[in-house]
Design a protein around this motif. Structure first.
Motif, PDB file in Angstrom:
ATOM      1  N   GLU A 224       9.554  30.171  -8.813  1.00 37.57           N
ATOM      2  CA  GLU A 224      10.573  29.911  -9.841  1.00 37.57           C
ATOM      3  C   GLU A 224      11.200  31.267 -10.207  1.00 37.57           C
ATOM      4  O   GLU A 224      10.571  32.316 -10.030  1.00 37.57           O
ATOM      5  CB  GLU A 224       9.937  29.302 -11.089  1.00 37.57           C
ATOM      6  CG  GLU A 224       9.095  28.057 -10.828  1.00 37.57           C
ATOM      7  CD  GLU A 224       9.901  26.883 -10.294  1.00 37.57           C
ATOM      8  OE1 GLU A 224      11.119  26.846 -10.504  1.00 37.57           O
ATOM      9  OE2 GLU A 224       9.294  26.009  -9.650  1.00 37.57           O
ATOM     10  N   ILE A 225      12.420  31.207 -10.783  1.00 33.22           N
ATOM     11  CA  ILE A 225      13.173  32.460 -10.980  1.00 33.22           C
ATOM     12  C   ILE A 225      12.412  33.501 -11.826  1.00 33.22           C
ATOM     13  O   ILE A 225      12.335  34.670 -11.445  1.00 33.22           O
ATOM     14  CB  ILE A 225      14.563  32.187 -11.600  1.00 33.22           C
ATOM     15  CG1 ILE A 225      15.411  31.427 -10.581  1.00 33.22           C
ATOM     16  CG2 ILE A 225      15.261  33.498 -11.973  1.00 33.22           C
ATOM     17  CD1 ILE A 225      16.822  31.205 -10.985  1.00 33.22           C
ATOM     18  N   ASP A 226      11.835  33.072 -12.931  1.00 33.56           N
ATOM     19  CA  ASP A 226      11.160  34.049 -13.804  1.00 33.56           C
ATOM     20  C   ASP A 226       9.979  34.698 -13.091  1.00 33.56           C
ATOM     21  O   ASP A 226       9.730  35.897 -13.216  1.00 33.56           O
ATOM     22  CB  ASP A 226      10.660  33.379 -15.098  1.00 33.56           C
ATOM     23  CG  ASP A 226      11.824  32.972 -15.987  1.00 33.56           C
ATOM     24  OD1 ASP A 226      12.956  33.408 -15.712  1.00 33.56           O
ATOM     25  OD2 ASP A 226      11.587  32.206 -16.950  1.00 33.56           O
ATOM     26  N   GLN A 227       9.256  33.890 -12.354  1.00 32.58           N
ATOM     27  CA  GLN A 227       8.110  34.413 -11.598  1.00 32.58           C
ATOM     28  C   GLN A 227       8.590  35.355 -10.484  1.00 32.58           C
ATOM     29  O   GLN A 227       7.961  36.388 -10.218  1.00 32.58           O
ATOM     30  CB  GLN A 227       7.294  33.263 -11.003  1.00 32.58           C
ATOM     31  CG  GLN A 227       6.311  32.645 -11.972  1.00 32.58           C
ATOM     32  CD  GLN A 227       5.313  33.651 -12.525  1.00 32.58           C
ATOM     33  OE1 GLN A 227       4.808  34.523 -11.830  1.00 32.58           O
ATOM     34  NE2 GLN A 227       5.044  33.553 -13.818  1.00 32.58           N
ATOM     35  N   MET A 228       9.680  34.979  -9.837  1.00 32.80           N
ATOM     36  CA  MET A 228      10.201  35.861  -8.769  1.00 32.80           C
ATOM     37  C   MET A 228      10.559  37.221  -9.354  1.00 32.80           C
ATOM     38  O   MET A 228      10.274  38.259  -8.768  1.00 32.80           O
ATOM     39  CB  MET A 228      11.442  35.249  -8.102  1.00 32.80           C
ATOM     40  CG  MET A 228      11.122  34.157  -7.121  1.00 32.80           C
ATOM     41  SD  MET A 228      12.371  33.994  -5.847  1.00 32.80           S
ATOM     42  CE  MET A 228      13.706  33.356  -6.776  1.00 32.80           C
ATOM     43  N   ALA A 254      19.517  31.625  -6.822  1.00 31.64           N
ATOM     44  CA  ALA A 254      18.300  32.385  -7.154  1.00 31.64           C
ATOM     45  C   ALA A 254      18.151  33.564  -6.194  1.00 31.64           C
ATOM     46  O   ALA A 254      17.780  34.668  -6.601  1.00 31.64           O
ATOM     47  CB  ALA A 254      17.080  31.484  -7.080  1.00 31.64           C
ATOM     48  N   THR A 255      18.453  33.339  -4.923  1.00 31.56           N
ATOM     49  CA  THR A 255      18.376  34.439  -3.946  1.00 31.56           C
ATOM     50  C   THR A 255      19.366  35.537  -4.324  1.00 31.56           C
ATOM     51  O   THR A 255      19.031  36.728  -4.316  1.00 31.56           O
ATOM     52  CB  THR A 255      18.683  33.910  -2.531  1.00 31.56           C
ATOM     53  OG1 THR A 255      17.729  32.906  -2.209  1.00 31.56           O
ATOM     54  CG2 THR A 255      18.639  35.009  -1.493  1.00 31.56           C
ATOM     55  N   LYS A 256      20.578  35.127  -4.693  1.00 32.58           N
ATOM     56  CA  LYS A 256      21.594  36.119  -5.038  1.00 32.58           C
ATOM     57  C   LYS A 256      21.186  36.918  -6.280  1.00 32.58           C
ATOM     58  O   LYS A 256      21.382  38.129  -6.344  1.00 32.58           O
ATOM     59  CB  LYS A 256      22.950  35.442  -5.253  1.00 32.58           C
ATOM     60  CG  LYS A 256      24.059  36.426  -5.534  1.00 32.58           C
ATOM     61  CD  LYS A 256      25.413  35.787  -5.457  1.00 32.58           C
ATOM     62  CE  LYS A 256      26.498  36.817  -5.736  1.00 32.58           C
ATOM     63  NZ  LYS A 256      26.385  37.448  -7.048  1.00 32.58           N
ATOM     64  N   LYS A 257      20.600  36.216  -7.231  1.00 35.86           N
ATOM     65  CA  LYS A 257      20.154  36.886  -8.466  1.00 35.86           C
ATOM     66  C   LYS A 257      19.162  38.017  -8.122  1.00 35.86           C
ATOM     67  O   LYS A 257      19.201  39.103  -8.693  1.00 35.86           O
ATOM     68  CB  LYS A 257      19.489  35.849  -9.366  1.00 35.86           C
ATOM     69  CG  LYS A 257      18.844  36.359 -10.596  1.00 35.86           C
ATOM     70  CD  LYS A 257      19.614  35.928 -11.823  1.00 35.86           C
ATOM     71  CE  LYS A 257      18.995  36.494 -13.081  1.00 35.86           C
ATOM     72  NZ  LYS A 257      19.841  37.386 -13.790  1.00 35.86           N
TER      73      LYS A 257
END
Ligand SMILES: O=C(O)[C@H](O)COP(=O)(O)O
Ligand SMILES: [Mg+2]
Length: 413
Positions: A224-228, A254-257
């Motif tokens: 998930e984004i926060d974990q990444m 999410a990848t771009k972020k």
């Protein structure tokens, strides 16, 4: 006004012109029936245009389910469609829903594949693209005139962080450039992500202090984004240089972020690719696919490999490598990651067909299952690439290099 152009390979029992018009309508201002607000003026500005049609062969059976017309066969064609940049501005998800959205559902088609697309020059002002790519990846681990040699930790899951770190040490001492988690390895019960980063980076940093060579390790941060984000920051804290993302699982935004931050090299694993590409008349071809991920900023892109363990043909692999090496509107060229059933024996053919050493050549089983051990596995790959660039065949290389000869005995079919 700038336009975006896309090329599709299609199949239809209808007149191609008619089917293409349905596609253009459905993917811009139209629907199955004309609606009151769709004025000539609105259409002029926002309707997608069919720019070109090249008719190909006619077949008796539909490639995928769709409408049939009694007595009609199925015409294949290449169709080019364009949209005004005004339709979406600089919004990748909406761009993708336009190029790759409901058009796959249109019943007039019995086959549809996105072959390639082009975006206007102004995209470079909105997308940085790969921050590191080929140049930055190779420079980070001190590789110049040869491919980066890499491996994937195997068993993919199940080893403890300490066992993994011990294997990493062996591989690094053998002179490897790159190591990665398998895509199945995130944070397992016996190998929590944080513990793994901690012990592996200790080994890598110690080696870097002693020798000046910093081996690149791609920790799989897919989550998930926060974990990444948390995992990304942890790698940075331990002075790691790379993070891996399973791009199809994590998704574009999410990848771009993650890529936008620009501190770590981003290794893009495309597991699930077969779902998108394996059918010849459905999905997307790699030249289009890699452009999407270049816009997101991915630095390293998996391309399978010559004589791989999967279904993909050598021609398709070569085309994929070449597409990464072509210029695009933004950023550095992504590093093609050759991986899947590689063991070094494919190096001469890979080099013969691509004439490039701008590759990350990776072997999991091909290194770790080497009959003389992992150190010899790394050496065999180094030898294979030296031989490939020197123009030697597999047989000639085996005569010259004992470790590579042992690989031939073990892995050659
Ligand atoms: O993640 C990968 O690239 C694959 O696991 C490749 O593994 P292999 O080299 O053992 O085929
Ligand atoms: Mg894998």
């Amino acid at each position: 006004m700038e336009r975006i152009f896309a090329e599709y390979y299609i199949e239809t029992p209808y007149e191609v012109e008619q089917a293409a018009a349905v596609l253009a309508g459905e993917q811009s201002s139209g629907t199955f029936v004309s609606v009151p607000g769709e004025t000539a003026e609105l259409k002029e500005r926002f309707a997608a245009r069919v720019e070109n049609i090249e008719k190909l062969d006619i077949v008796d059976e539909p490639s995928i389910p769709g409408n049939s017309i009694p007595g009609k066969k199925y015409q294949r064609a290449r169709v080019q469609v364009s949209w005004s940049i005004e339709n979406f501005g600089y919004n990748l998800p909406v761009l993708i829903s336009t190029l790759q959205g409901n058009l796959y559902e249109i019943s007039q088609f019995t086959g549809l594949k996105l072959m390639d697309f082009d975006v206007p020059d102004s995209f470079k002002n909105h997308y940085r693209g790969p921050q590191f790519g080929i140049k930055g990846s190779k420079a980070s681990c001190g590789v110049t005139d040869r491919p980066m040699i890499g491996t994937i930790i195997k068993p993919s899951v199940g080893m403890s962080p300490e066992e993994t770190a011990a294997l990493v040490k062996t591989l690094i001492d053998a002179g490897i450039d790159f190591i990665k988690d398998d895509e199945l390895m995130g944070s397992t019960a016996n190998s929590l992500f944080d513990n793994r980063v901690n012990v592996i980076m200790k080994v890598i940093n110690e080696h870097a202090q002693k020798t000046g060579k910093k081996v690149m390790y791609a920790f799989n941060i897919s989550d998930e984004i926060d974990q990444m984000q948390r995992k990304y920051d942890l790698i940075k804290k331990h002075e790691g240089t790379c993070a891996m993302i399973s791009i199809n699982s994590v998704g574009l935004s999410a990848t771009k972020k993650i890529c936008d931050q620009g501190d770590l090299v981003i290794h893009g694993h495309r597991n699930g690719w077969g779902m998108l590409n394996r059918h010849p008349l459905l999905g997307i071809e790699f030249p289009a696919y890699q452009k999407i991920w270049r816009l997101a900023g991915v630095d390293q892109m998996h391309v399978n490999g010559i004589q791989n363990k999967f279904w993909e043909s050598d021609d398709s692999v070569v085309k994929s490598i070449q597409s990464c090496l072509k210029p695009f509107v933004c950023g550095n060229n992504p590093l093609p990651v050759v991986s899947s059933g590689q063991w070094g024996g494919q190096a001469p053919e890979t080099y013969r067909r691509t004439q490039t050493t701008d590759l990350l050549y990776m072997a999991g089983g091909g290194i770790l299952a080497h009959p003389m051990g992992a150190t010899s596995g790394v050496n065999a790959l180094q030898q294979a690439w030296k031989a490939a660039v020197d123009g030697l065949s597999v047989e000639e290389a085996a005569l010259q290099y004992p470790e590579f000869a042992a690989s031939v005995k073990k892995f050659a079919k």
